[in-house]
Design a protein around this motif. Structure first.
Motif, PDB file in Angstrom:
ATOM      1  N   ILE A 149      -0.030   2.303   4.560  1.00 15.68           N
ATOM      2  CA  ILE A 149      -0.310   2.903   5.727  1.00 15.68           C
ATOM      3  C   ILE A 149      -0.335   1.944   6.926  1.00 15.68           C
ATOM      4  O   ILE A 149      -0.279   0.994   6.826  1.00 15.68           O
ATOM      5  CB  ILE A 149      -1.713   3.670   5.618  1.00 15.68           C
ATOM      6  CG1 ILE A 149      -2.825   2.468   5.170  1.00 15.68           C
ATOM      7  CG2 ILE A 149      -1.759   4.958   4.331  1.00 15.68           C
ATOM      8  CD1 ILE A 149      -4.224   2.776   4.921  1.00 15.68           C
ATOM      9  N   GLY A 150      -0.806   2.363   8.134  1.00 17.02           N
ATOM     10  CA  GLY A 150      -0.769   1.491   9.119  1.00 17.02           C
ATOM     11  C   GLY A 150      -1.974   1.027   9.140  1.00 17.02           C
ATOM     12  O   GLY A 150      -2.955   1.357   8.811  1.00 17.02           O
ATOM     13  N   ARG A 151      -2.031  -0.313  10.110  1.00 14.73           N
ATOM     14  CA  ARG A 151      -3.305  -1.062  10.132  1.00 14.73           C
ATOM     15  C   ARG A 151      -4.382  -0.299  10.892  1.00 14.73           C
ATOM     16  O   ARG A 151      -5.624  -0.401  10.273  1.00 14.73           O
ATOM     17  CB  ARG A 151      -2.977  -2.401  10.763  1.00 14.73           C
ATOM     18  CG  ARG A 151      -2.601  -2.358  12.209  1.00 14.73           C
ATOM     19  CD  ARG A 151      -2.490  -3.710  13.130  1.00 14.73           C
ATOM     20  NE  ARG A 151      -2.086  -3.583  14.367  1.00 14.73           N
ATOM     21  CZ  ARG A 151      -0.887  -3.337  14.874  1.00 14.73           C
ATOM     22  NH1 ARG A 151       0.051  -3.023  14.261  1.00 14.73           N
ATOM     23  NH2 ARG A 151      -0.828  -3.192  16.284  1.00 14.73           N
ATOM     24  N   GLU A 152      -4.177   0.524  11.927  1.00 16.13           N
ATOM     25  CA  GLU A 152      -5.183   1.233  12.536  1.00 16.13           C
ATOM     26  C   GLU A 152      -5.649   2.265  11.659  1.00 16.13           C
ATOM     27  O   GLU A 152      -6.794   2.530  11.541  1.00 16.13           O
ATOM     28  CB  GLU A 152      -4.668   1.976  13.857  1.00 16.13           C
ATOM     29  CG  GLU A 152      -5.753   2.569  14.569  1.00 16.13           C
ATOM     30  CD  GLU A 152      -6.700   1.659  15.094  1.00 16.13           C
ATOM     31  OE1 GLU A 152      -7.965   2.327  15.371  1.00 16.13           O
ATOM     32  OE2 GLU A 152      -6.608   0.593  15.137  1.00 16.13           O
ATOM     33  N   THR A 153      -4.880   2.740  10.804  1.00 18.92           N
ATOM     34  CA  THR A 153      -5.079   4.112   9.744  1.00 18.92           C
ATOM     35  C   THR A 153      -6.299   3.351   8.767  1.00 18.92           C
ATOM     36  O   THR A 153      -7.190   3.671   8.417  1.00 18.92           O
ATOM     37  CB  THR A 153      -4.085   4.613   9.098  1.00 18.92           C
ATOM     38  OG1 THR A 153      -3.354   5.260  10.080  1.00 18.92           O
ATOM     39  CG2 THR A 153      -4.669   5.532   7.936  1.00 18.92           C
ATOM     40  N   ALA A 154      -5.884   2.256   8.313  1.00 15.13           N
ATOM     41  CA  ALA A 154      -6.787   1.213   7.315  1.00 15.13           C
ATOM     42  C   ALA A 154      -8.111   1.060   7.931  1.00 15.13           C
ATOM     43  O   ALA A 154      -8.933   1.115   7.273  1.00 15.13           O
ATOM     44  CB  ALA A 154      -5.997  -0.001   6.912  1.00 15.13           C
ATOM     45  N   ARG A 155      -7.877   0.575   9.230  1.00  9.13           N
ATOM     46  CA  ARG A 155      -9.297   0.480  10.038  1.00  9.13           C
ATOM     47  C   ARG A 155     -10.221   1.314   9.935  1.00  9.13           C
ATOM     48  O   ARG A 155     -11.350   1.341   9.602  1.00  9.13           O
ATOM     49  CB  ARG A 155      -8.984  -0.275  11.457  1.00  9.13           C
ATOM     50  CG  ARG A 155     -10.252  -0.808  11.948  1.00  9.13           C
ATOM     51  CD  ARG A 155     -10.107  -1.204  13.589  1.00  9.13           C
ATOM     52  NE  ARG A 155      -9.698  -0.018  14.509  1.00  9.13           N
ATOM     53  CZ  ARG A 155     -10.447   0.877  14.917  1.00  9.13           C
ATOM     54  NH1 ARG A 155     -11.851   0.567  14.592  1.00  9.13           N
ATOM     55  NH2 ARG A 155     -10.390   1.840  15.593  1.00  9.13           N
ATOM     56  N   THR A 156      -9.900   2.717  10.460  1.00 10.93           N
ATOM     57  CA  THR A 156     -10.552   3.676  10.364  1.00 10.93           C
ATOM     58  C   THR A 156     -10.787   4.363   8.873  1.00 10.93           C
ATOM     59  O   THR A 156     -12.090   4.797   9.039  1.00 10.93           O
ATOM     60  CB  THR A 156      -9.819   4.880  11.195  1.00 10.93           C
ATOM     61  OG1 THR A 156      -8.589   4.918  10.583  1.00 10.93           O
ATOM     62  CG2 THR A 156      -9.669   4.486  12.654  1.00 10.93           C
ATOM     63  N   ALA A 157     -10.217   4.047   8.018  1.00  3.62           N
ATOM     64  CA  ALA A 157     -10.572   4.472   6.661  1.00  3.62           C
ATOM     65  C   ALA A 157     -11.862   3.582   6.270  1.00  3.62           C
ATOM     66  O   ALA A 157     -12.614   4.023   5.762  1.00  3.62           O
ATOM     67  CB  ALA A 157      -9.310   4.339   5.687  1.00  3.62           C
ATOM     68  N   ARG A 202      -6.747   5.875  -0.769  1.00  5.21           N
ATOM     69  CA  ARG A 202      -5.894   4.502  -1.072  1.00  5.21           C
ATOM     70  C   ARG A 202      -6.414   3.265  -0.825  1.00  5.21           C
ATOM     71  O   ARG A 202      -6.362   2.380  -1.492  1.00  5.21           O
ATOM     72  CB  ARG A 202      -4.707   4.565  -0.126  1.00  5.21           C
ATOM     73  CG  ARG A 202      -3.610   5.706  -0.769  1.00  5.21           C
ATOM     74  CD  ARG A 202      -2.300   5.455  -0.027  1.00  5.21           C
ATOM     75  NE  ARG A 202      -1.318   6.781  -0.428  1.00  5.21           N
ATOM     76  CZ  ARG A 202      -0.066   6.644   0.185  1.00  5.21           C
ATOM     77  NH1 ARG A 202       0.573   5.787   0.599  1.00  5.21           N
ATOM     78  NH2 ARG A 202       0.680   7.895  -0.258  1.00  5.21           N
ATOM     79  N   VAL A 203      -7.333   3.335   0.231  1.00  4.47           N
ATOM     80  CA  VAL A 203      -8.037   2.042   0.738  1.00  4.47           C
ATOM     81  C   VAL A 203      -9.179   1.514  -0.204  1.00  4.47           C
ATOM     82  O   VAL A 203      -9.348   0.607  -0.705  1.00  4.47           O
ATOM     83  CB  VAL A 203      -8.667   2.279   2.031  1.00  4.47           C
ATOM     84  CG1 VAL A 203      -9.595   1.056   2.510  1.00  4.47           C
ATOM     85  CG2 VAL A 203      -7.582   2.339   3.064  1.00  4.47           C
ATOM     86  N   LEU A 204      -9.863   2.612  -0.606  1.00  8.61           N
ATOM     87  CA  LEU A 204     -10.652   2.625  -1.874  1.00  8.61           C
ATOM     88  C   LEU A 204     -10.322   2.132  -3.102  1.00  8.61           C
ATOM     89  O   LEU A 204     -10.805   1.114  -3.627  1.00  8.61           O
ATOM     90  CB  LEU A 204     -11.508   4.046  -2.037  1.00  8.61           C
ATOM     91  CG  LEU A 204     -12.620   3.735  -3.150  1.00  8.61           C
ATOM     92  CD1 LEU A 204     -13.939   2.931  -2.676  1.00  8.61           C
ATOM     93  CD2 LEU A 204     -13.066   5.133  -3.432  1.00  8.61           C
ATOM     94  N   ASP A 205      -9.392   2.458  -3.361  1.00  6.82           N
ATOM     95  CA  ASP A 205      -8.785   2.025  -4.553  1.00  6.82           C
ATOM     96  C   ASP A 205      -7.929   0.534  -4.457  1.00  6.82           C
ATOM     97  O   ASP A 205      -8.034  -0.356  -5.404  1.00  6.82           O
ATOM     98  CB  ASP A 205      -7.397   2.938  -5.141  1.00  6.82           C
ATOM     99  CG  ASP A 205      -7.640   4.116  -5.705  1.00  6.82           C
ATOM    100  OD1 ASP A 205      -8.891   4.474  -5.754  1.00  6.82           O
ATOM    101  OD2 ASP A 205      -6.865   5.074  -5.684  1.00  6.82           O
TER     102      ASP A 205
END
Length: 575
Positions: free
Chosen positions: A337-345, A307-310
């Motif tokens: 998603i959550g901001r921490e999930t986005a950061r780790t992604a 999702r983050v790549l897209d």
């Protein structure tokens, strides 16, 4: 058999129409479309039923070797109007291949000729100029069929008495660049690009189609009257899709939509179409590479990573740049998603070489991320400029719009309370739901069964297909997830405002005392406006002088509630 020779120049065009995901009706319609295009280009061809599933192979033998770049562009544009086309054989000159006519199929049967003659493949007659004409015709159709992403949220464009689109407003003279293009010797140059320059200028000047019809004899409209035939030009047919009237009407509507979707400086940047096409090609290649690695996105944090790549791909297309500024909260809201999930992604994607961090965050400015970690984009653009691009003017922008719309639709389909973390159905489930919105699947997995249990999938003749988007709302209410993303959005807005407040405090502390204003308002005097501006007082401090972010958050939340109440009452806070 391979379609290209050892020098990676194509000696055959092999159009592979697959019935697996779209059904036989789509294959039959795509077959008719491709055959009509080949006939218009004067290209003999052979049609085979490729096997028991009902797919088709359409063959063309070439006298001249055609560059892989030209064939890849042709295949990419054709795939936008023929949904059953598998681009792979025409996109990879090293390994692109098809089973030849009469060869056996692994599921039984043979590749059986059903139209045309074997001579079309055994005795090559098609020359390079015919392939260029075919690529231009396909590009025109693909550009005309491009979705109008920026117009979807607004009102439909008006139609004149000719049935053609126009932009309301006072008619103005053509811009100097478009006026000059009218007198260009289009027959000796890129006629389609010159026509596009004229039509975009006319649409931006609020002309109507009737005004454009008066220009049909001008030199710059040569592309309307004739088509390229080798080193010269030949008159267009009097009837059919490639007739002068159809070509002009199609290109006019396309130009009006383009100006409406790009209101600022349209027609003033002659490099935009090339840059738009380049970024679209880069994003498409990235997406194809990601789609070829399904295992990377199916376990652990892979679903969030995709999702983050897209999301970064969408931002790159919007910015027409491989490097974009993106904070974790913005990405989180785009992806559900959550901001921490986005950061780790982001960190995982960077570690695996999918993206790269090109600038760190500073103050209120977010970090910059690039979808080109190998720094190949500018080398690709330089290589592209050295090749003859057979597409008409505007095709690059249309390709960008088409790709941007598809990625955005898929991201919106999976960004929903139903597919958040926690009590929801999960991120991976949402990704699969969004994928089968456009491409049904014959796979039968536990995730598909879960979607079926909640009424989000249904079985069709083409396989598992997604239920309408509105079905997600009912599921979110059933599982208690409704409102999750909205609450997260409000929370992130408060966090941004608190951070901006502290950055303003640091700037005030660092400024010379003589430049500071007089008495500052107290911390509880913060005022927020719905146009994005704000007025802060002193930042709250603890007894020992440290920043009190907890109290600052409370003040911001109170100010936001006050702003919301004022908006509902039709008032604004006093400045």
């Amino acid at each position: 058999m391979n379609l290209a020779d050892d020098e990676h120049r194509y000696r055959y065009l092999g159009f592979d129409l697959d019935a697996k995901h779209v059904g036989l009706k789509i294959v039959d319609a795509d077959t008719r479309t491709i055959r009509a295009l080949l006939d218009d280009a004067g290209m003999p061809h052979l049609v085979c039923q490729s096997g028991p599933s009902g797919g088709r192979h359409i063959w063309v033998a070439l006298v001249d070797g055609i560059s892989a770049d030209t064939v890849a562009v042709l295949a990419r544009d054709l795939a936008r109007i023929c949904k059953s086309l598998d681009k792979a054989p025409l996109s990879n000159p090293a390994t692109g291949c098809l089973r030849p006519p009469l060869s056996p199929h692994r599921d039984g049967g043979r590749s059986t000729p059903i139209a045309g003659t074997i001579d079309a493949i055994t005795t090559p007659t098609v020359r390079a100029h015919q392939v260029s004409a075919l690529a231009i015709a396909i590009g025109e159709l693909a550009a005309a069929a491009a979705p109008d992403a920026a117009l979807a949220a607004g009102r439909p464009l008006p139609v004149d008495h000719h049935g053609r689109l126009y932009l309301p407003g006072t008619r103005r003279p053509l811009a100097a660049r478009s006026e000059a293009a009218l007198q260009d010797d289009a027959a000796a140059g890129d006629a389609s690009a010159i026509l596009w320059r004229i039509l975009v200028g006319a649409a931006a000047a609020r002309w109507r189609y009737a005004d454009v019809l008066t220009l049909r004899d001008e030199p710059g409209l040569e592309h309307v009257r004739t088509t390229r035939a080798g080193s010269c030009r030949a008159p267009r047919p009097t009837t059919g899709e490639q007739s002068p009237g159809r070509v002009l009407a199609r290109q006019w509507d396309k130009a009006v939509r383009y100006v409406a979707a790009n209101p600022r400086g349209v027609g003033d940047d002659p490099t935009f179409d090339g840059r738009a096409g380049a970024i679209a090609s880069h994003v498409e290649a990235l997406q194809e590479r990601a789609n070829a690695s399904p295992g990377r996105w199916s376990s652990g944090g892979g679903a969030s990573d995709r999702r983050v790549l897209d999301a970064l791909s969408i931002l790159a297309l919007q910015a027409v740049s491989v490097s974009v500024e993106a904070d974790i909260r913005r990405l989180a809201l785009m992806c559900g998603i959550g901001r921490e999930t986005a950061r780790t992604a982001l960190l995982r994607l960077a570690a695996d070489g999918w993206i790269a961090n090109t600038a760190l965050h500073e103050g209120t400015r977010a970090a910059h991320w690039s979808i080109d970690p190998q720094n190949a984009f500018h080398r690709e653009m330089k290589a592209d400029r050295s090749q003859a691009d057979p597409r008409p003017g505007g095709a690059g922008a249309a390709h960008r719009t088409h790709l941007l719309t598809g990625l955005t639709d898929e991201q919106n389909a999976r960004t929903h309370d139903t597919f958040t973390a926690g009590e929801s159905l999960g991120i991976h489930t949402g990704n699969l739901y969004a994928k089968i919105q456009t491409t049904p699947t014959l796979d039968d997995t536990q995730t598909l069964r879960t979607l079926q249990r909640y009424g989000l999938t249904r079985w069709t003749r083409q396989g598992w297909a997604a239920a309408p988007l509105r079905a997600r709302d009912d599921v979110a209410r059933r599982i208690g997830a409704a409102g999750t993303l909205h609450a997260r959005e409000r929370r992130y807005a408060v966090e941004r405002e608190v951070w901006a407040w502290w950055q303003g405090e640091l700037a005030w502390m660092a400024s010379p005392s003589r430049q500071r204003p007089g008495r500052r308002p107290s911390p509880d005097a913060i005022t927020l406006y719905d146009d994005g501006t704000n007025r802060h007082g002193k930042h709250p401090r603890t007894n020992d002088g440290r920043a009190d972010f907890r109290l600052a958050r409370q003040f911001v939340e109170i100010a936001r509630r006050h702003t919301l109440l004022s908006d509902r009452m039709g008032e604004r806070p006093a400045a």
